[in-house]
Design an enzyme around this catalytic site. Structure first.
Site, mmCIF file in Angstrom:
data_model
loop_
_atom_site.group_PDB
_atom_site.id
_atom_site.type_symbol
_atom_site.label_atom_id
_atom_site.label_comp_id
_atom_site.label_asym_id
_atom_site.label_seq_id
_atom_site.Cartn_x
_atom_site.Cartn_y
_atom_site.Cartn_z
ATOM 1 N N ASP A 95 24.471 13.137 -24.621
ATOM 2 C CA ASP A 95 23.394 13.535 -24.954
ATOM 3 C C ASP A 95 23.314 14.129 -26.484
ATOM 4 O OD1 ASP A 95 20.976 15.029 -24.307
ATOM 5 O OD2 ASP A 95 22.068 16.839 -24.893
ATOM 6 N N GLU A 148 22.413 8.664 -26.474
ATOM 7 C CA GLU A 148 20.992 8.882 -26.852
ATOM 8 C C GLU A 148 20.992 9.223 -28.348
ATOM 9 O OE1 GLU A 148 17.644 12.547 -26.373
ATOM 10 O OE2 GLU A 148 20.017 12.813 -26.332
#
Length: 646
Positions: free
Chosen positions: A322, A375
């Site tokens: 993330d 990401e």
């Protein structure tokens, strides 16, 4: 109860050797979870629990818990010159709740959860729980043995992104509605994913977190699967069942930041042990969280071990990392004067770059075939290229640019799409710079952004037609696929983590049609090598016509490793039926529709090209043969040569 537990004794050197301590302090201990934390062992003919915690700036540390009435004088720990405190407590058993009571040099008392704790109490309580991770008997040996093949980059990867707390909730007399447990999810979610034809489930973070509204992205227990849904063993059972059903499990992993909660890593021993002390380096102002100090060896060991832990102990098949962009840039979401440049005066976080490369090298080196997915929302180069070539070493990168451009196009009235044609074609200018995954994720259907269905332009019929056409375009386009839960049946409302999905919408044929289309798209995607074998190279993609902006039509080839194996994708993004629409094709003969998003079984108007279409010997679009098609309104066709009849 405290009188039932003997005093603690010194930990044997064989348990935490000088070499272990050295590797941890050097930042190269890749399995620190085997030594730090709380472990059930037998020592000196006594069963009990050995505790080990890194707190170099503490003046005193003791183990407190339900077994000693939270009395800090009962079980003082022993320190070492590496800052690791240890203690063995005989007769302590599994499920005991504990914390570390840390006395800072200032004299302040801090009760802290175990950074390496394998389980935690259910929120709002924050105690760590002694857990045995070795008891579960895994039954996924066949899956693990073929994982490298199944997850190779020339294989189909279609991911169903799930927030376990809101996928489905069931009625409960006491609470109204409650979460499904890991074991209940194994009986309901897994069959649904199999039925829908996905290859993988991606779970929003399931590491223990105190606040439901963080969706798991503000982690308190980095080594503890959340107790909201059951025990660590229950989560192992869920992953095991996924593997037995042929489904890979990807986990959102959050090494970018951690919350300021008092029981967590913040000011762990009275100092910013895990973060930078300077908030210009150590705090995400947008999120109110703290940034790991990637230059500190023990912190690197903590995080690298954590990545390996989920793969090792829970058989996770991949980590979606993330907020990578927030790690790479020192000035991420900061104004001038709010950040500290690196040693060369630049904005790159050199320690974070080194850390990410090391994580990827270690994961791929120890567990070949496991995926790491970034990401990463900027144009940082070579995110998914090997570290030995100067890349970050990820397997895949989310294609955020493609997602933003194409959703913006789909929100336009078809009358004006001709002026935005490049938003659908621009992605091909950089499509093969990275190994891209196409993400329609949870972030696109929250915070007032609306559901995927409501992003589509037009009235109800057009919204559904646009959605079907868009999803078919996505499945035909180069790149692996990710779709957030609820999007597969066109949920009307944007995602709400406090409620279940709108399963009642499936009473309507229009929603059933979208769901059936996604199921069929997954089946065709998995079956047709042209749609997945060559996702990351120009040899797998060729425009037929990228320039028909007047009609808002796009046509292209997807090509397999065998160049004679291909499919054709044609998208009509206007509500106009286009008769005798001609495209060039490389092979003469009969063609048939694999997918027509306008069929009545999907809720469309059922305009099709019949069982087969014959080519004409007319040159077009640099090819020697032409197909004359009927293009349904707001629809995508995926066609294939009918080899059985050619």
């Amino acid at each position: 109860m405290k009188h039932d537990i003997p005093d603690g004794i010194a930990v044997p050197a064989a348990w935490l050797s000088d070499f272990d301590r050295y590797l941890i302090s050097e930042g190269t201990h890749e399995r620190a979870y085997e030594k730090l934390g709380a472990h059930l062992i037998r020592f000196d003919e006594q069963d009990g629990v050995v505790f080990a915690v890194w707190a170099p700036n503490a003046s005193h540390v003791s183990v407190v818990g339900d077994f000693n009435s939270w009395d800090g004088s009962q079980h003082p720990m022993h320190s070492s010159d590496t800052g690791i405190w240890t203690l063995f407590i005989p007769e302590l058993t599994e499920f005991s709740v504990y914390k570390y009571r840390i006395t800072a040099r200032s004299g302040e008392l801090l009760d802290k959860a175990d950074p390496f704790g394998f389980a935690m109490e259910e929120r709002p309580r924050t105690g760590s729980v002694v857990a045995d991770l070795d008891r579960y008997q895994w039954q996924d040996h066949e899956w693990i043995s073929r994982r490298s093949t199944v997850q190779a980059l020339d294989q189909p990867i279609s991911i169903y992104e799930v927030h376990l707390g809101s996928w489905r909730r069931i009625h409960d007399q006491q609470w109204g509605y409650r979460y499904l447990s890991y074991r209940e999810l194994a009986d309901t979610l897994i069959p649904y994913v199999v039925e829908m034809g996905y290859t993988h489930i991606e779970l929003l973070p399931i590491a223990e977190h105190p606040f439901d509204g963080s969706w798991g992205y503000q982690v308190l227990g980095f080594y503890a699967p959340t107790s909201r849904f059951g025990t660590p063993e229950d989560f192992m059972y869920f992953v095991d069942r996924c593997h037995q059903a042929g489904i890979g499990v990807l986990l959102d992993w959050v090494p970018a930041h951690f919350p300021k909660d008092g029981a967590g890593l913040n000011l762990f021993d009275g100092t910013q042990l895990y973060a930078h002390a300077n908030p210009m380096q150590g705090e995400h102002q947008d999120w109110g969280t703290l940034i790991f100090n990637y230059s500190r060896n023990e912190v690197r060991s903590f995080l690298i071990s954590n990545a390996l832990f989920w793969i090792d102990r829970y058989h996770i098949d991949g980590l979606r990392v993330d907020a990578v962009a927030s790690m790479l840039y020192l000035d991420y979401s900061r104004q001038e004067g709010q950040w500290i440049p690196n040693q060369y005066g630049g904005r790159e976080n050199l320690a974070a770059i080194s850390f990410l490369r090391k994580v990827n090298e270690v994961v791929h080196g120890i567990f070949p075939g496991v995926l790491t997915i970034a990401e990463e929302s900027t144009s940082w180069p070579m995110v998914s290229r090997p570290t030995y070539l100067g890349g970050l070493g990820f397997s895949l990168k989310w294609n955020m640019g493609w997602m933003h451009d194409t959703l913006r196009y789909m929100s336009k009235d078809p009358l004006f799409r001709r002026f935005h044609h490049n938003e659908m074609t621009f992605g091909m200018l950089y499509a093969f710079h990275e190994n891209f995954l196409l993400p329609i994720s949870h972030d696109e259907v929250v915070h007032g952004k609306g559901s995927l269905l409501n992003k589509m332009s037009g009235d109800e019929w057009r919204k559904f037609a646009n959605l079907r056409a868009y999803l078919s375009f996505m499945w035909g386009y180069s790149g692996k696929k990710l779709l957030f839960m609820g999007c597969e049946f066109g949920q009307w409302q944007e995602w709400d983590h406090d409620t279940g999905l709108e399963w009642q919408a499936l009473e309507a044929p229009s929603h059933q049609g979208v769901q059936r289309l996604v199921r069929d798209l997954n089946a065709v995607y998995r079956h047709e090598p042209a749609l997945h074998q060559v996702d990351f190279d120009w040899s797998g993609f060729r425009w037929i016509d990228a320039n028909d902006s007047d009609n808002s039509v796009f046509s292209f080839l997807r090509i397999a490793q065998d160049p004679d194996t291909f499919v054709i994708v044609v998208c009509n993004f206007t509500p106009v039926v286009r008769e005798n629409y001609c495209i060039g094709v490389p092979v003469a003969g009969r063609y048939r529709e694999l997918i027509n998003s306008d069929l009545d079984v999907y809720g469309g108007s059922n305009i099709s090209n019949g069982p087969a279409i014959m080519t004409q010997p007319v040159a077009s679009h640099t090819f020697d043969h032409t197909l004359s098609l009927t293009l349904p309104p707001l629809a995508t066709l995926i066609l294939q040569p009918d080899t059985a009849n050619n």
